[in-house]
Motif scaffolding. Sequence first.
Motif, mmCIF file in Angstrom:
data_model
loop_
_atom_site.group_PDB
_atom_site.id
_atom_site.type_symbol
_atom_site.label_atom_id
_atom_site.label_comp_id
_atom_site.label_asym_id
_atom_site.label_seq_id
_atom_site.Cartn_x
_atom_site.Cartn_y
_atom_site.Cartn_z
ATOM 1 N N LYS A 143 0.848 -1.197 0.000
ATOM 2 C CA LYS A 143 0.000 0.000 0.000
ATOM 3 C C LYS A 143 0.879 1.240 0.000
ATOM 4 O O LYS A 143 1.959 1.257 0.601
ATOM 5 C CB LYS A 143 -0.916 0.020 1.236
ATOM 6 C CG LYS A 143 -1.838 -1.178 1.391
ATOM 7 C CD LYS A 143 -2.632 -1.089 2.678
ATOM 8 C CE LYS A 143 -3.566 -2.277 2.846
ATOM 9 N NZ LYS A 143 -2.832 -3.517 3.184
ATOM 10 N N ASP A 144 0.394 2.284 -0.657
ATOM 11 C CA ASP A 144 1.081 3.579 -0.591
ATOM 12 C C ASP A 144 0.127 4.618 -0.010
ATOM 13 O O ASP A 144 -0.990 4.298 0.420
ATOM 14 C CB ASP A 144 1.603 3.997 -1.971
ATOM 15 C CG ASP A 144 0.479 4.191 -2.993
ATOM 16 O OD1 ASP A 144 -0.705 4.030 -2.632
ATOM 17 O OD2 ASP A 144 0.792 4.504 -4.166
ATOM 18 N N PHE A 145 0.560 5.871 0.013
ATOM 19 C CA PHE A 145 -0.284 6.934 0.562
ATOM 20 C C PHE A 145 -1.629 7.015 -0.157
ATOM 21 O O PHE A 145 -2.674 7.231 0.464
ATOM 22 C CB PHE A 145 0.426 8.291 0.443
ATOM 23 C CG PHE A 145 1.459 8.526 1.514
ATOM 24 C CD1 PHE A 145 1.132 8.433 2.855
ATOM 25 C CD2 PHE A 145 2.766 8.861 1.177
ATOM 26 C CE1 PHE A 145 2.072 8.664 3.841
ATOM 27 C CE2 PHE A 145 3.717 9.093 2.154
ATOM 28 C CZ PHE A 145 3.372 8.991 3.492
ATOM 29 N N VAL A 146 -1.599 6.846 -1.479
ATOM 30 C CA VAL A 146 -2.831 6.943 -2.270
ATOM 31 C C VAL A 146 -3.844 5.891 -1.812
ATOM 32 O O VAL A 146 -5.043 6.168 -1.682
ATOM 33 C CB VAL A 146 -2.528 6.795 -3.776
ATOM 34 C CG1 VAL A 146 -3.830 6.770 -4.593
ATOM 35 C CG2 VAL A 146 -1.622 7.920 -4.261
ATOM 36 N N SER A 147 -3.374 4.679 -1.551
ATOM 37 C CA SER A 147 -4.261 3.599 -1.116
ATOM 38 C C SER A 147 -4.970 3.974 0.183
ATOM 39 O O SER A 147 -6.204 3.876 0.295
ATOM 40 C CB SER A 147 -3.463 2.310 -0.908
ATOM 41 O OG SER A 147 -2.504 2.122 -1.911
ATOM 42 N N TRP A 148 -4.174 4.364 1.177
ATOM 43 C CA TRP A 148 -4.737 4.727 2.480
ATOM 44 C C TRP A 148 -5.687 5.927 2.368
ATOM 45 O O TRP A 148 -6.801 5.902 2.894
ATOM 46 C CB TRP A 148 -3.607 5.054 3.465
ATOM 47 C CG TRP A 148 -2.813 3.872 3.915
ATOM 48 C CD1 TRP A 148 -1.673 3.383 3.340
ATOM 49 C CD2 TRP A 148 -3.092 3.012 5.024
ATOM 50 N NE1 TRP A 148 -1.217 2.288 4.023
ATOM 51 C CE2 TRP A 148 -2.071 2.029 5.061
ATOM 52 C CE3 TRP A 148 -4.097 2.963 5.997
ATOM 53 C CZ2 TRP A 148 -2.026 1.032 6.028
ATOM 54 C CZ3 TRP A 148 -4.057 1.977 6.955
ATOM 55 C CH2 TRP A 148 -3.045 1.019 6.975
ATOM 56 N N ASN A 149 -5.227 6.965 1.686
ATOM 57 C CA ASN A 149 -6.014 8.206 1.606
ATOM 58 C C ASN A 149 -7.318 8.008 0.833
ATOM 59 O O ASN A 149 -8.353 8.596 1.172
ATOM 60 C CB ASN A 149 -5.187 9.321 0.958
ATOM 61 C CG ASN A 149 -3.981 9.707 1.794
ATOM 62 O OD1 ASN A 149 -3.958 9.461 3.007
ATOM 63 N ND2 ASN A 149 -2.974 10.297 1.169
ATOM 64 N N THR A 150 -7.277 7.160 -0.206
ATOM 65 C CA THR A 150 -8.492 6.882 -0.984
ATOM 66 C C THR A 150 -9.529 6.172 -0.125
ATOM 67 O O THR A 150 -10.724 6.500 -0.161
ATOM 68 C CB THR A 150 -8.158 6.019 -2.219
ATOM 69 O OG1 THR A 150 -7.213 6.705 -3.023
ATOM 70 C CG2 THR A 150 -9.404 5.725 -3.029
ATOM 71 N N MET A 151 -9.064 5.203 0.659
ATOM 72 C CA MET A 151 -9.975 4.455 1.523
ATOM 73 C C MET A 151 -10.563 5.353 2.610
ATOM 74 O O MET A 151 -11.759 5.289 2.924
ATOM 75 C CB MET A 151 -9.222 3.283 2.144
ATOM 76 C CG MET A 151 -10.116 2.136 2.573
ATOM 77 S SD MET A 151 -10.961 1.339 1.205
ATOM 78 C CE MET A 151 -12.625 1.279 1.871
ATOM 79 N N ILE A 152 -9.733 6.221 3.193
ATOM 80 C CA ILE A 152 -10.212 7.161 4.221
ATOM 81 C C ILE A 152 -11.272 8.090 3.633
ATOM 82 O O ILE A 152 -12.336 8.305 4.225
ATOM 83 C CB ILE A 152 -9.032 7.974 4.802
ATOM 84 C CG1 ILE A 152 -8.154 7.074 5.675
ATOM 85 C CG2 ILE A 152 -9.533 9.164 5.616
ATOM 86 C CD1 ILE A 152 -6.846 7.697 6.081
ATOM 87 N N SER A 153 -10.993 8.622 2.443
ATOM 88 C CA SER A 153 -11.951 9.531 1.789
ATOM 89 C C SER A 153 -13.263 8.815 1.479
ATOM 90 O O SER A 153 -14.339 9.404 1.588
ATOM 91 C CB SER A 153 -11.353 10.096 0.496
ATOM 92 O OG SER A 153 -10.236 10.900 0.777
ATOM 93 N N GLY A 154 -13.162 7.534 1.092
ATOM 94 C CA GLY A 154 -14.370 6.760 0.805
ATOM 95 C C GLY A 154 -15.256 6.603 2.025
ATOM 96 O O GLY A 154 -16.478 6.788 1.956
ATOM 97 N N TYR A 155 -14.644 6.274 3.167
ATOM 98 C CA TYR A 155 -15.411 6.175 4.407
ATOM 99 C C TYR A 155 -16.036 7.527 4.768
ATOM 100 O O TYR A 155 -17.211 7.598 5.162
ATOM 101 C CB TYR A 155 -14.501 5.709 5.553
ATOM 102 C CG TYR A 155 -14.281 4.211 5.609
ATOM 103 C CD1 TYR A 155 -15.357 3.328 5.596
ATOM 104 C CD2 TYR A 155 -12.995 3.677 5.687
ATOM 105 C CE1 TYR A 155 -15.158 1.955 5.654
ATOM 106 C CE2 TYR A 155 -12.790 2.301 5.748
ATOM 107 C CZ TYR A 155 -13.876 1.444 5.728
ATOM 108 O OH TYR A 155 -13.685 0.089 5.791
ATOM 109 N N ALA A 156 -15.258 8.596 4.635
ATOM 110 C CA ALA A 156 -15.747 9.932 5.006
ATOM 111 C C ALA A 156 -16.926 10.347 4.141
ATOM 112 O O ALA A 156 -17.932 10.858 4.636
ATOM 113 C CB ALA A 156 -14.617 10.949 4.877
ATOM 114 N N LYS A 157 -16.812 10.084 2.842
ATOM 115 C CA LYS A 157 -17.875 10.491 1.915
ATOM 116 C C LYS A 157 -19.179 9.748 2.196
ATOM 117 O O LYS A 157 -20.269 10.271 1.964
ATOM 118 C CB LYS A 157 -17.419 10.243 0.474
ATOM 119 C CG LYS A 157 -18.348 10.814 -0.577
ATOM 120 C CD LYS A 157 -17.759 10.674 -1.965
ATOM 121 C CE LYS A 157 -17.762 9.235 -2.395
ATOM 122 N NZ LYS A 157 -17.340 9.080 -3.815
ATOM 123 N N ASN A 158 -19.059 8.525 2.713
ATOM 124 C CA ASN A 158 -20.244 7.731 3.038
ATOM 125 C C ASN A 158 -20.704 7.930 4.475
ATOM 126 O O ASN A 158 -21.568 7.192 4.960
ATOM 127 C CB ASN A 158 -19.960 6.250 2.777
ATOM 128 C CG ASN A 158 -20.042 5.893 1.305
ATOM 129 O OD1 ASN A 158 -21.101 5.549 0.795
ATOM 130 N ND2 ASN A 158 -18.922 5.998 0.604
#
Length: 664
Positions: A143-158
């Motif tokens: 995993k890189d920063f993009v992986s973690w940040n994308t998943m965090i943003s997905g949870y936040a948006k939902n």
Amino acid sequence: MGRLKVSGLALRTMALRRCLPSSYRFASTLRSKSVSSKAEAASSKPKDLYEVNKTLSDLIRTGKLKEAKSMFDKIQQRNTVTWNSMISAYVKRREIAKAQKLFDEMPARDIVSWNLMISGYTSCFGYKFLEEGKKLFDQMPRKDFVSWNTMISGYAKNGRMDEAIRLFESMPERNVVSWNAMITGFLLNGDTLSATEYFERMPERDSTSVSAFVSGLVQNDQLDDAARILIECENKEGWREELVQAYNTLIAGYGQKGRVDDARRLFDQIPSNSIQREGRNGEFGKNLVSWNSMLMCYVKAGNIVSARELFDQMVERDTISWNTMINSYVQISDMQEALNLFSLMPERDSMSWNSMISGFAQQGRLELAREYFEMMPQKHLVSWNSIIAGYEKNEDYKGAIKLFVRMQAEGEKPDRHTLSSVLSICTGLVDLHLGMQIHQLVSKTVIPDVPIKNSLITMYSRCGALLESRTIFDEMKSPKNVISWNAMIGGYASHGFAIEALELFELMKRNKVQPTYITFISVLSACAHAGLVDEGRAYFKAMVTEYGIEPTIEHYASLVDNVGRHGLLEEAMDLVKSMPFEADKAVWGAVLGACRVHNNVELAQVAAEALIKLEPESSAPYILLYNMYTDAGQWDDAAYVREMMKRNNINKQAAYSWVDSSHC
């Protein structure tokens, strides 16, 4: 994001071409085949894979996804860039199943492949998609920063901030984007306290952090906190020149809340550069967005004078500046000044033309509106909607229908706004046959929303097809708004179904829908038709005391009609005298009608004289008064009325019905 917008535009263009004449489609097909032949050549000849991937990317970028997939299938040797390009295209169009199929078929994946799929699942709303994204995230070999940040943003948006926090806290390392994702998530879900806490905990910030935080606070109506943060960061961080975007956001926020003085104070704090562009020499200064934001603040507040002063001070203007100023004059019906600016505008866009068309139509100057419509270099859907709506508002229904027919002939597909206008036209014409045709078009063209369904209810009700209107009303799955209830209650009331109207009104109250003054016009009218005097008085009183609605002339007219029909002519006249405004033809017409029923010749003469003053050319008061005199055997008075009609050149008007006979 840019690619997605281009793809959407290309798809709409392709859909439009299917509606155009065959000669046009043939020319377009030739151009399309030219591009396709290049794609086939690129995939069939042994070229460098870089060139093949570039051609594939160009097809995707221009929205030719079908051609891109065809080319992809013919490529003998693919690398991860080839696969990722195709997966990215499906992800951006949210065709996740197709993206997943390609992902599963990949012989080898890199971290970009995994991140693309995770972003695809997290960009779709819903628990199922998010869980699929989390499964992929957990399966990732690296995993890189993009992986973690994308998943965090997905949870936040939902709205799942608890999971976002857990993921954030378990990160082996965080960057600025990680913190920004958390802060944006809190703000998106209205948790400004947690957003502020995380913002203050950030080990380092960039201008994007501050701009996003300020923007989120503004969206949550925390304008004073946003101003405080902006000032603190400006003094601390040392990159003041990069904060213009945050200043502009706050200026716009002040404008939305009507705090024009605060907006101007903040605007004046930004230095004015000779060139209104940020970042030329790293200087902190007003850019075009700053000027346009302040301009919109004045326009929204209705301060057109200050807006024009600011507009005249601008060293550089763009189409937004010009359109904002032109539209402000249109809103106050100063079409001469709007025309002056329109004539000076160096580059007009469709919004400029549409503003002029709408402005002239609002003033009833349809010839000028049509002239500007025809002069448009390129007509868009909004342009068609503007001119059709203009004709409808000015009750030139036949002209509006001709434009609608021409619009379809020229290949422009109607949207909800078009169809809503055309349904209003059917209502105005009381043309049930046409209305049913448009209803069929609605079913084929769009998924009907609440406004469209309200228009259908109104159209069918006006045409007397109450069973059809009630069916649409009952089948509305989304919550009915007050317009829906008013349309159905009004339909019953106007066609004499008083009991049904009042029963529906009681159901409306039980459903906690707040009635409006329009609701009570129909309710009082229903009471009058049913002879429910006590109920009419009670509803009139409740309208004022319980709902705080000031009675209009229409409410008084219905109540006067109600008590008058019941023979309470003295009470009817007391109501007329107690009105806070002059009685109109509806009020005096109700009085005269009651006098006719109850044979009160003396009061009928008063009502008829008042009506004649209001409508000198109408024959109705003369005819009613004449009939009353003849019924009472007052032949001399009847002859005098006849003489008055001849002297004033009054002719008896032919009767007509608003109900479409084709449905009877």
